[in-house]
Every structure is written in C-alpha cells, then in structure tokens.
Enzyme design. Structure first.
Site, PDB file in Angstrom:
ATOM      1  CE  LYS A 104      -3.111   2.832   2.610  1.00  0.00           C
ATOM      2  NZ  LYS A 104      -3.531   3.218   3.973  1.00  0.00           N
ATOM      3  N   GLY A 165      -7.739   9.307  10.092  1.00  0.00           N
ATOM      4  CA  GLY A 165      -7.956   9.348  11.530  1.00  0.00           C
ATOM      5  C   GLY A 165      -8.988  10.352  12.000  1.00  0.00           C
ATOM      6  CB  ALA A 191      -8.315   8.021   5.146  1.00  0.00           C
ATOM      7  N   GLY A 192     -11.026   8.148   6.921  1.00  0.00           N
ATOM      8  CA  GLY A 192     -12.182   8.977   7.202  1.00  0.00           C
ATOM      9  C   GLY A 192     -13.342   8.273   7.865  1.00  0.00           C
ATOM     10  CG  ASN A 213      -5.520   1.438  12.214  1.00  0.00           C
ATOM     11  OD1 ASN A 213      -5.253   0.262  12.385  1.00  0.00           O
ATOM     12  ND2 ASN A 213      -5.099   2.383  13.038  1.00  0.00           N
ATOM     13  CB  THR A 214      -8.428   5.770  13.524  1.00  0.00           C
ATOM     14  OG1 THR A 214      -7.095   5.975  13.033  1.00  0.00           O
ATOM     15  CG2 THR A 214      -8.612   6.561  14.796  1.00  0.00           C
TER      16      THR A 214
END
Length: 262
Positions: A104, A165, A191-192, A213-214
């Site tokens: 990635k 994040g 993301a987001g 992830n977050t």
C-alpha cells in the site's frame, strides 16, 4: 443493477471480505488479532516504519501473533513524505516478507492534514510498478488523478473519504462516484470512516471495499466495533446491488389509492 455479486480481486487474488483493517493504535498485538477475527477481514495493512515485522531483532513481531499464512499482510508506507522514502520502504518490506509484492503506497504532504502528496505519489507509483510491485495506492479524491494511477498500473486505487484518523465519514460522495464511473480496478475508500454507517455509505456508493484502522482501534470496544464494521460493509454492498428506490420531493403512498373500490 443486479442482485448477483462478483468477488473482490486484487492483484489476482480473490477475497471474500471487502473490509481491510489496520494494525496501529491497538493496546496490544492480541487485541489487534481479536479485532481482525471479529471483522472477518482477510487483509491487514501494516506500517513498516511503525510496526515490527522482524526488522527489529529481539522485539515482539506482529507476525508472531497474526499469521501471514492465514492473512494477507499489506505493508504500507505510512510516515513517508517523498517518493524516494516510500519506494525504499516498499523494498524493505519485500525483503522482510520473502519477496512479497503487494504493498500500500501512501506519500503524505504534511503532518497536520496527512493529505496525500499527489506529485510524489505518482512518481513512486510509476517506479514501484516498474519494479514489479502490486501497488494499492492512497490518493486524493480527484477523479483525474485516480484514473492516472490506474493507467500507471496500480492494482487498486484508494481515495480518501475524509482526512486520515478524522472519523468524519464520507465527505466527498460525488467525487468518489465520479472515480467509480471511470474505474477498471478496485476502488477502496481509505481514511475517514468513523462508524459503521460510514462504511455502509461507502459501499452503497459502489466502492469495492473499505480500509480502516482508527475507527476500530480507537472505539471504546474495538472488537465489537470490528464486528459492526463487518456487518456494515456486507449490508452496504447488498444495498448497492439491490438498487435503492429513487429519491422524491413529495410523498408516495405505500398503499396507492388507485384501483380501490371505495
């Protein structure tokens, strides 16, 4: 729209799950594994600069807990701010993972926004593809840049839904739809995402998958949130395939009066 589905295929490999999870911000490798299992994901992305995969001898390695024989390890270049560092990091990952080619790519612009540096991303993508890597690439939501990355030969294009994040959800649905309309490779929102409804929205737009992830790692109960994300991705995909009803300005009775007797 059809009610039948096709598999997610990335770099020639078929995946049953359309959810990809990360390996940062967990309290332990074991918690990360528990969340991974609950998510049903088959691919986990790992920041080579932040997570030990064996490059730090004598320290615990993620691979001791999460087996590369069971899961696809997706090394990423998080923390890289130029093409040269990103390419070097991918080559190090290939050595650590015995010739592993799937990576990635993310080249960031600055530490505050973590927005992609598109210029450096394009340079790195070209070099990595020429070097034989299968590149999944984090990028902006610019449809022209997304298409260019596909033309370079990237295996998947991963536009952001909101800053990394941030948990703001999908702030740019129209850009993502434009990217999807012109894509011949998997488009994966990266993301987001903050909660399950965000993941469902991404899938309802027609995205082929979601990476997060977050949203899982910083939830009060990461394992339970991972389970919720699994369901959200699946239901969002089914809703996309089913085809939603049209939006209307005025009401439309569920039981029309046309043809009634009185």
């Amino acid at each position: 729209m059809t009610n039948t589905d096709t598999s997610l295929i990335i770099a020639g490999k078929e995946y049953a799950s359309r959810l990809i999870v990360g390996s940062g911000k967990y309290t332990s490798f074991q918690q990360n594994l528990d969340a991974l299992v609950a998510s049903g994901a088959e691919m986990i992305t790992v920041a080579i600069r932040r997570v030990n995969l064996g490059q730090h001898a004598g320290e615990p390695s993620l691979l001791e807990v999460i087996s590369p024989h069971k899961y696809t390890i997706l090394p990423n270049t998080a923390g890289c701010y130029n093409a040269a560092d990103a390419v070097r990091t991918c080559r190090m990952a290939r050595e650590l993972l015995d010739g592993h080619k799937l990576v990635k790519l993310e080249v960031l612009g600055d530490q505050k926004t973590l927005y992609p540096n598109v210029t450096e991303t394009l340079i790195a993508a070209e070099e990595l593809v020429k070097d034989g890597f299968d590149v999944m690439v984090y990028t902006s939501d610019d449809p022209l840049i997304a298409k260019r990355l596909e033309e370079i030969g990237c295996a998947a294009v991963m536009p952001l839904g909101a800053p990394i994040g941030s948990g703001l959800g999908i702030r740019n649905p129209y850009n993502i739809r434009m990217i999807l309309e012109n894509a011949n490779v998997p488009i994966i929102v990266d993301a987001g995402v903050g909660t399950a409804s965000d993941a469902a929205i991404a899938m309802e737009l027609g995205c082929h998958g979601v990476l997060m992830n977050t949203a899982i790692a910083e939830a009060k109960n990461p394992v339970l949130m991972a389970s919720a994300m699994k369901k959200a991705v699946e239901s969002g995909r089914e809703a996309f395939l089913a085809g939603r009803m049209p939006r209307r300005l005025y009401a439309s009775a569920s039981s029309p009066i046309d043809g009634t007797f009185f």
